[in-house]
Design a protein around this motif. Structure first.
Motif, mmCIF file in Angstrom:
data_model
loop_
_atom_site.group_PDB
_atom_site.id
_atom_site.type_symbol
_atom_site.label_atom_id
_atom_site.label_comp_id
_atom_site.label_asym_id
_atom_site.label_seq_id
_atom_site.Cartn_x
_atom_site.Cartn_y
_atom_site.Cartn_z
ATOM 1 N N ALA A 5 4.345 -6.942 1.135
ATOM 2 C CA ALA A 5 3.812 -5.580 1.036
ATOM 3 C C ALA A 5 3.303 -5.297 -0.375
ATOM 4 N N LYS A 6 4.074 -5.694 -1.369
ATOM 5 C CA LYS A 6 3.656 -5.478 -2.757
ATOM 6 C C LYS A 6 2.427 -6.321 -3.090
ATOM 7 N N TRP A 7 2.374 -7.540 -2.574
ATOM 8 C CA TRP A 7 1.227 -8.412 -2.809
ATOM 9 C C TRP A 7 -0.036 -7.781 -2.247
ATOM 10 N N ARG A 8 0.039 -7.327 -1.004
ATOM 11 C CA ARG A 8 -1.134 -6.733 -0.343
ATOM 12 C C ARG A 8 -1.550 -5.422 -1.004
ATOM 13 N N ALA A 9 -0.589 -4.719 -1.594
ATOM 14 C CA ALA A 9 -0.894 -3.452 -2.275
ATOM 15 C C ALA A 9 -1.459 -3.681 -3.676
ATOM 16 N N GLY A 10 -1.491 -4.942 -4.105
ATOM 17 C CA GLY A 10 -2.055 -5.262 -5.410
ATOM 18 C C GLY A 10 -1.103 -5.068 -6.574
ATOM 19 N N GLU A 11 0.184 -4.929 -6.280
ATOM 20 C CA GLU A 11 1.150 -4.664 -7.341
ATOM 21 C C GLU A 11 1.381 -5.853 -8.269
ATOM 22 N N PHE A 12 0.937 -7.027 -7.882
ATOM 23 C CA PHE A 12 1.132 -8.206 -8.727
ATOM 24 C C PHE A 12 -0.148 -8.617 -9.453
ATOM 25 N N GLN A 13 -1.215 -7.851 -9.328
ATOM 26 C CA GLN A 13 -2.462 -8.195 -10.020
ATOM 27 C C GLN A 13 -2.215 -8.238 -11.517
ATOM 28 N N GLY A 14 -2.683 -9.294 -12.131
ATOM 29 C CA GLY A 14 -2.512 -9.456 -13.566
ATOM 30 C C GLY A 14 -1.154 -10.009 -13.964
ATOM 31 N N ASN A 15 -0.274 -10.171 -13.008
ATOM 32 C CA ASN A 15 1.056 -10.720 -13.287
ATOM 33 C C ASN A 15 0.929 -12.236 -13.391
ATOM 34 N N GLU A 16 1.270 -12.772 -14.540
ATOM 35 C CA GLU A 16 1.117 -14.207 -14.768
ATOM 36 C C GLU A 16 2.418 -14.982 -14.627
ATOM 37 N N ASP A 17 3.432 -14.344 -14.077
ATOM 38 C CA ASP A 17 4.720 -15.018 -13.856
ATOM 39 C C ASP A 17 4.514 -16.137 -12.829
ATOM 40 N N PRO A 18 4.803 -17.376 -13.179
ATOM 41 C CA PRO A 18 4.601 -18.475 -12.235
ATOM 42 C C PRO A 18 5.443 -18.330 -10.965
ATOM 43 N N LYS A 19 6.531 -17.584 -11.039
ATOM 44 C CA LYS A 19 7.352 -17.377 -9.846
ATOM 45 C C LYS A 19 6.600 -16.547 -8.811
ATOM 46 N N VAL A 20 5.817 -15.583 -9.267
ATOM 47 C CA VAL A 20 5.002 -14.772 -8.355
ATOM 48 C C VAL A 20 3.974 -15.662 -7.676
ATOM 49 N N THR A 21 3.313 -16.494 -8.442
ATOM 50 C CA THR A 21 2.313 -17.403 -7.883
ATOM 51 C C THR A 21 2.948 -18.365 -6.894
ATOM 52 N N GLN A 22 4.109 -18.871 -7.237
ATOM 53 C CA GLN A 22 4.797 -19.822 -6.365
ATOM 54 C C GLN A 22 5.102 -19.197 -5.005
ATOM 55 N N VAL A 23 5.561 -17.962 -5.009
ATOM 56 C CA VAL A 23 5.875 -17.287 -3.746
ATOM 57 C C VAL A 23 4.588 -16.898 -3.023
ATOM 58 N N ALA A 24 3.597 -16.434 -3.756
ATOM 59 C CA ALA A 24 2.334 -16.022 -3.141
ATOM 60 C C ALA A 24 1.667 -17.168 -2.392
ATOM 61 N N MET A 25 1.803 -18.369 -2.896
ATOM 62 C CA MET A 25 1.190 -19.524 -2.239
ATOM 63 C C MET A 25 1.792 -19.770 -0.857
ATOM 64 N N LEU A 26 2.946 -19.202 -0.590
ATOM 65 C CA LEU A 26 3.585 -19.390 0.710
ATOM 66 C C LEU A 26 3.159 -18.334 1.725
ATOM 67 N N LEU A 27 2.466 -17.293 1.272
ATOM 68 C CA LEU A 27 1.966 -16.275 2.201
ATOM 69 C C LEU A 27 0.861 -16.876 3.056
ATOM 70 N N PRO A 28 0.918 -16.699 4.352
ATOM 71 C CA PRO A 28 -0.095 -17.334 5.210
ATOM 72 C C PRO A 28 -1.505 -16.791 5.003
ATOM 73 N N ASP A 29 -1.646 -15.560 4.536
ATOM 74 C CA ASP A 29 -2.971 -14.971 4.381
ATOM 75 C C ASP A 29 -3.326 -14.653 2.932
ATOM 76 N N ALA A 30 -2.615 -15.240 1.992
ATOM 77 C CA ALA A 30 -2.830 -14.918 0.582
ATOM 78 C C ALA A 30 -4.132 -15.490 0.043
ATOM 79 N N TRP A 31 -4.598 -16.590 0.618
ATOM 80 C CA TRP A 31 -5.771 -17.255 0.069
ATOM 81 C C TRP A 31 -6.898 -17.094 1.035
#
Length: 68
Positions: free
Chosen positions: A42-68
């Protein structure tokens, strides 16, 4: 002339079921970001992580089926 047709074991891809994918996303979101998969998505889709460079966020985002 003979041709070697053996497959490199490193090139083998195992597919995950949707249930396995969901369990992995849940586990990684909790482990890396201390939140549920639903909360993260929900936070990803709402754009709450835009500009967040934490590699943990990227690692989890890559597991979202519709993130890319």
């Amino acid at each position: 002339m003979a041709t070697d047709t053996q497959t490199d074991p490193a090139a083998t891809v195992d597919e995950m079921t949707p249930e396995e994918q969901r369990a992995l996303l849940e586990r990684e979101a909790r482990r890396n970001l201390n939140m549920s998969a639903d909360e993260f998505a929900a936070k990803w889709r709402a754009g709450e992580f835009q500009g967040n460079e934490d590699p943990k966020v990227t690692q989890v985002a890559m597991l979202l089926p519709d993130a890319w």
